[in-house]
Motif scaffolding. Structure first.
Motif, PDB file in Angstrom:
ATOM      1  N   ALA A  27       0.843  -1.211   0.000  1.00 28.74           N
ATOM      2  CA  ALA A  27       0.000   0.000   0.000  1.00 28.74           C
ATOM      3  C   ALA A  27       0.874   1.256   0.000  1.00 28.74           C
ATOM      4  CB  ALA A  27      -0.931  -0.016   1.211  1.00 28.74           C
ATOM      5  N   VAL A  28       1.884   1.270   0.874  1.00 28.76           N
ATOM      6  CA  VAL A  28       2.737   2.472   0.962  1.00 28.76           C
ATOM      7  C   VAL A  28       3.558   2.649  -0.320  1.00 28.76           C
ATOM      8  CG1 VAL A  28       4.684   3.532   2.183  1.00 28.76           C
ATOM      9  CG2 VAL A  28       2.902   2.369   3.479  1.00 28.76           C
ATOM     10  N   MET A  29       4.196   1.562  -0.752  1.00 31.30           N
ATOM     11  CA  MET A  29       5.127   1.703  -1.875  1.00 31.30           C
ATOM     12  C   MET A  29       4.381   1.868  -3.208  1.00 31.30           C
ATOM     13  SD  MET A  29       7.738   1.882  -0.182  1.00 31.30           S
ATOM     14  CE  MET A  29       8.764   2.303  -1.579  1.00 31.30           C
ATOM     15  N   VAL A  30       3.449   0.924  -3.485  1.00 33.68           N
ATOM     16  CA  VAL A  30       2.799   0.950  -4.808  1.00 33.68           C
ATOM     17  C   VAL A  30       1.689   1.996  -4.857  1.00 33.68           C
ATOM     18  CG1 VAL A  30       1.674  -0.429  -6.574  1.00 33.68           C
ATOM     19  CG2 VAL A  30       3.379  -1.491  -5.089  1.00 33.68           C
ATOM     20  N   CYS A  31       0.714   1.884  -3.906  1.00 34.53           N
ATOM     21  CA  CYS A  31      -0.415   2.847  -3.936  1.00 34.53           C
ATOM     22  C   CYS A  31       0.032   4.229  -3.466  1.00 34.53           C
ATOM     23  CB  CYS A  31      -1.554   2.371  -3.045  1.00 34.53           C
ATOM     24  SG  CYS A  31      -2.230   0.815  -3.574  1.00 34.53           S
ATOM     25  N   GLY A  32       1.200   4.322  -2.880  1.00 36.19           N
ATOM     26  CA  GLY A  32       1.690   5.619  -2.421  1.00 36.19           C
ATOM     27  C   GLY A  32       2.778   6.160  -3.339  1.00 36.19           C
ATOM     28  N   PHE A  33       4.010   5.750  -3.055  1.00 38.93           N
ATOM     29  CA  PHE A  33       5.137   6.401  -3.741  1.00 38.93           C
ATOM     30  C   PHE A  33       5.204   6.121  -5.249  1.00 38.93           C
ATOM     31  CE2 PHE A  33       6.583   6.550   0.700  1.00 38.93           C
ATOM     32  CZ  PHE A  33       6.780   7.923   0.778  1.00 38.93           C
ATOM     33  N   VAL A  34       4.840   4.915  -5.695  1.00 38.24           N
ATOM     34  CA  VAL A  34       4.957   4.634  -7.137  1.00 38.24           C
ATOM     35  C   VAL A  34       3.821   5.303  -7.923  1.00 38.24           C
ATOM     36  CG1 VAL A  34       4.945   2.812  -8.884  1.00 38.24           C
ATOM     37  CG2 VAL A  34       6.191   2.469  -6.741  1.00 38.24           C
ATOM     38  N   LEU A  35       2.573   5.140  -7.442  1.00 40.34           N
ATOM     39  CA  LEU A  35       1.431   5.642  -8.233  1.00 40.34           C
ATOM     40  C   LEU A  35       0.972   7.045  -7.820  1.00 40.34           C
ATOM     41  CD1 LEU A  35      -0.584   2.308  -8.548  1.00 40.34           C
ATOM     42  CD2 LEU A  35       0.849   3.388 -10.263  1.00 40.34           C
ATOM     43  N   GLY A  36       1.581   7.596  -6.789  1.00 37.71           N
ATOM     44  CA  GLY A  36       1.256   8.984  -6.418  1.00 37.71           C
ATOM     45  C   GLY A  36       0.026   9.095  -5.527  1.00 37.71           C
ATOM     46  N   LYS A  37      -0.310  10.334  -5.181  1.00 40.20           N
ATOM     47  CA  LYS A  37      -1.322  10.530  -4.123  1.00 40.20           C
ATOM     48  C   LYS A  37      -2.765  10.223  -4.555  1.00 40.20           C
ATOM     49  CE  LYS A  37      -1.857  15.501  -4.794  1.00 40.20           C
ATOM     50  NZ  LYS A  37      -1.533  16.816  -4.260  1.00 40.20           N
ATOM     51  N   SER A  38      -3.062  10.327  -5.851  1.00 42.46           N
ATOM     52  CA  SER A  38      -4.454  10.150  -6.287  1.00 42.46           C
ATOM     53  C   SER A  38      -4.661   8.836  -7.023  1.00 42.46           C
ATOM     54  CB  SER A  38      -4.843  11.276  -7.237  1.00 42.46           C
ATOM     55  OG  SER A  38      -4.793  12.484  -6.560  1.00 42.46           O
ATOM     56  N   PRO A  39      -5.798   8.190  -6.878  1.00 44.93           N
ATOM     57  CA  PRO A  39      -6.869   8.530  -5.953  1.00 44.93           C
ATOM     58  C   PRO A  39      -6.539   8.034  -4.541  1.00 44.93           C
ATOM     59  CG  PRO A  39      -7.413   6.525  -7.132  1.00 44.93           C
ATOM     60  CD  PRO A  39      -6.092   6.977  -7.654  1.00 44.93           C
ATOM     61  N   ASN A  40      -7.208   8.605  -3.573  1.00 42.97           N
ATOM     62  CA  ASN A  40      -7.110   8.084  -2.204  1.00 42.97           C
ATOM     63  C   ASN A  40      -8.450   8.348  -1.523  1.00 42.97           C
ATOM     64  OD1 ASN A  40      -7.032  10.599  -0.494  1.00 42.97           O
ATOM     65  ND2 ASN A  40      -5.273  11.029  -1.807  1.00 42.97           N
ATOM     66  N   PRO A  41      -8.747   7.626  -0.451  1.00 46.29           N
ATOM     67  CA  PRO A  41     -10.079   7.743   0.152  1.00 46.29           C
ATOM     68  C   PRO A  41     -10.396   9.143   0.682  1.00 46.29           C
ATOM     69  CG  PRO A  41      -8.921   5.804   0.994  1.00 46.29           C
ATOM     70  CD  PRO A  41      -7.932   6.579   0.200  1.00 46.29           C
ATOM     71  N   MET A  42      -9.384   9.833   1.192  1.00 47.36           N
ATOM     72  CA  MET A  42      -9.628  11.180   1.735  1.00 47.36           C
ATOM     73  C   MET A  42     -10.076  12.121   0.609  1.00 47.36           C
ATOM     74  SD  MET A  42      -6.911  13.713   3.545  1.00 47.36           S
ATOM     75  CE  MET A  42      -7.376  15.355   4.089  1.00 47.36           C
ATOM     76  N   GLU A  43      -9.314  12.098  -0.466  1.00 42.65           N
ATOM     77  CA  GLU A  43      -9.628  12.940  -1.614  1.00 42.65           C
ATOM     78  C   GLU A  43     -10.981  12.538  -2.227  1.00 42.65           C
ATOM     79  OE1 GLU A  43      -6.373  13.438  -4.608  1.00 42.65           O
ATOM     80  OE2 GLU A  43      -7.728  12.130  -5.711  1.00 42.65           O
ATOM     81  N   GLY A  44     -11.244  11.216  -2.243  1.00 45.13           N
ATOM     82  CA  GLY A  44     -12.511  10.710  -2.773  1.00 45.13           C
ATOM     83  C   GLY A  44     -13.692  11.329  -2.046  1.00 45.13           C
ATOM     84  N   THR A  45     -13.543  11.550  -0.747  1.00 47.43           N
ATOM     85  CA  THR A  45     -14.620  12.143   0.048  1.00 47.43           C
ATOM     86  C   THR A  45     -14.755  13.633  -0.260  1.00 47.43           C
ATOM     87  OG1 THR A  45     -13.928  10.637   1.792  1.00 47.43           O
ATOM     88  CG2 THR A  45     -15.484  12.352   2.427  1.00 47.43           C
ATOM     89  N   VAL A  46     -13.623  14.332  -0.246  1.00 40.89           N
ATOM     90  CA  VAL A  46     -13.669  15.790  -0.370  1.00 40.89           C
ATOM     91  C   VAL A  46     -14.145  16.220  -1.763  1.00 40.89           C
ATOM     92  CG1 VAL A  46     -12.296  17.899  -0.182  1.00 40.89           C
ATOM     93  CG2 VAL A  46     -11.842  15.998   1.357  1.00 40.89           C
TER      94      VAL A  46
END
Ligand code: SF4
Ligand code: SF4
Length: 392
Positions: free
Chosen positions: A153-172
């Protein structure tokens, strides 16, 4: 230890293990194949001789959305060249870069699904051996699969693929669409529904296992070196009041009821997911990241409990989750061992059968401590029971 655990799994559980690993690979491969290839927009392709009306559609925002990024009032004339509105080329490129950094990669949705499904199968099917001997319960739910998912989650969904999408942003983004900052509310609504569904099929599994910033805090909290430190369990009534209050304040500002600047998003300054793009747009973002990660050494997931809007939304959603930690009250002797093992007040809520208890992140810490085997991760409905009822 991993070998002893695997050896004790029944053939049925080994099959579940193999199928879930294969499903993770397959879903990820599908995501990679569906990822569009082609050119992306570059911030420097826009010039201040262009108007908001010309630029906004290319960035997939509305005129209001671009005006807000440029710190202009939402009702700014949209067909005037930007230099006539006092915007410099540098300001324009900065705003465009920021909007483009929110561009979602579809691949991440697939990986979120893969991790959540793997977590669900682990918790309900092969985390503990079938017909397990209670005296060997310390072997149940080994941490390795969980840690592997958190790292992914940290490496692939975070640093490799960047911040979007993410659940926080999905809500806002849903609320930002409501004040006209995005062209379509439907796509934003669908993204939020996606995250909510993942939180419901497995109790907050999207937060517990797949969210990159949640996973980073979890990894810090789980460092073996910190095991001997006494951690602080923040009272849930307090953290949830702060988190819910912030959510309300966000709405009041966003809709212009307070502050008089419609479209102002306070979470923009509190968004730690910027870490994954190394984009510290505002000094407050860097402060939030450093403070959250430092506090994570001493208390469980401080950002999730105190700030995250999706943390709040998914806490509401988890009240109807389909699978979750369940306590067998016939067997429970109130010894308190699960409550002690739980990093939040969630296990206490389950033991006391509380409605609207604290967030449970499906971390499995409570599942191998009960001497009565009174606590399990299970589906809310018994599929067998439903089947038998239908058969009658
Ligand atoms: S509550 Fe935590 S884990 Fe859930 S979306 Fe927010 S940051 Fe991620
Ligand atoms: S230890 Fe607490 S947070 Fe973790 S699964 Fe059990 S009840 Fe949920």
């Amino acid at each position: 230890m991993a070998y002893t655990y695997l050896a004790k799994l029944s053939p049925r559980q080994k099959m579940w293990f193999i199928v879930s690993v294969a499903a993770v690979l397959l879903i990820s491969a599908l995501g990679i194949l569906n990822e569009p290839v082609g050119s992306t927009q570059a911030p420097n392709q826009f010039t201040v001789n262009m108007s908001i009306r010309e630029i906004a559609p290319k960035l997939d925002v509305t005129g209001k959305g671009l005006a807000r990024e440029l710190a202009l009032p939402l009702d700014t004339p949209k067909n005037k060249p930007l230099n006539e509105l006092g915007i410099s080329q540098e300001q324009l490129e900065h705003a465009a870069e920021h909007i483009l950094s929110h561009r979602s990669t579809g691949l991440k949705y697939y990986i979120f699904v893969a991790i959540v499904l793997f977590g669900l199968v682990y918790l309900t099917r092969f985390g503990r051996p079938d017909n397990a001997n209670i005296s060997e319960r310390k072997l149940w739910y080994p941490r390795i699969p969980y840690i592997a998912c958190l790292l992914a989650a940290v490496m692939v969904c975070g640093f490799v693929l960047g911040k979007s999408p993410n659940p926080m942003e999905g809500t806002v983004k849903v609320f930002k669409s409501m004040v006209g900052l995005y062209p379509s509310i439907i796509s934003k609504l669908l993204a939020l529904v996606f995250f909510i569904v993942l939180a419901i099929i497995g109790n907050k599994l999207i937060c517990g296992w797949a969210c990159p910033f949640g996973a980073l805090q979890e990894l810090i909290y789980s460092l073996p070196i910190l095991r001997k430190i006494k951690r602080w369990k923040a009272p849930f009534w307090l953290t949830n009041t702060i988190r819910g209050g912030l959510f309300l304040v966000m709405l009041l500002f966003l809709f212009g009821i307070v502050g008089g600047r419609k479209g102002f998003v306070i979470y923009h300054y509190l968004n730690p997911f910027n870490l994954f793009n190394l984009d510290f747009d505002h000094w407050l973002i860097a402060v939030i990241i450093v403070v959250s990660l430092t506090l994570a050494f001493f208390t469980y997931r401080p950002f999730c409990h105190l700030i995250c809007p999706f943390g709040f939304v998914s806490w509401i959603a988890e009240q109807v989750s389909l699978t979750r930690v369940k306590v067998d009250h016939e067997k429970c002797t109130d010894c308190g061992l699960c409550i002690k093992a739980c990093p939040t007040e969630a296990a206490k809520g389950r033991v006391l059968n509380k409605l609207f208890g604290a967030d449970c992140f499906s971390c499995a810490r409570c599942l191998n401590v009960c001497p009565q085997d009174a606590i399990r991760y299970d589906s809310v409905f018994s599929v067998k029971q439903i089947f038998l009822t239908l058969k009658r």
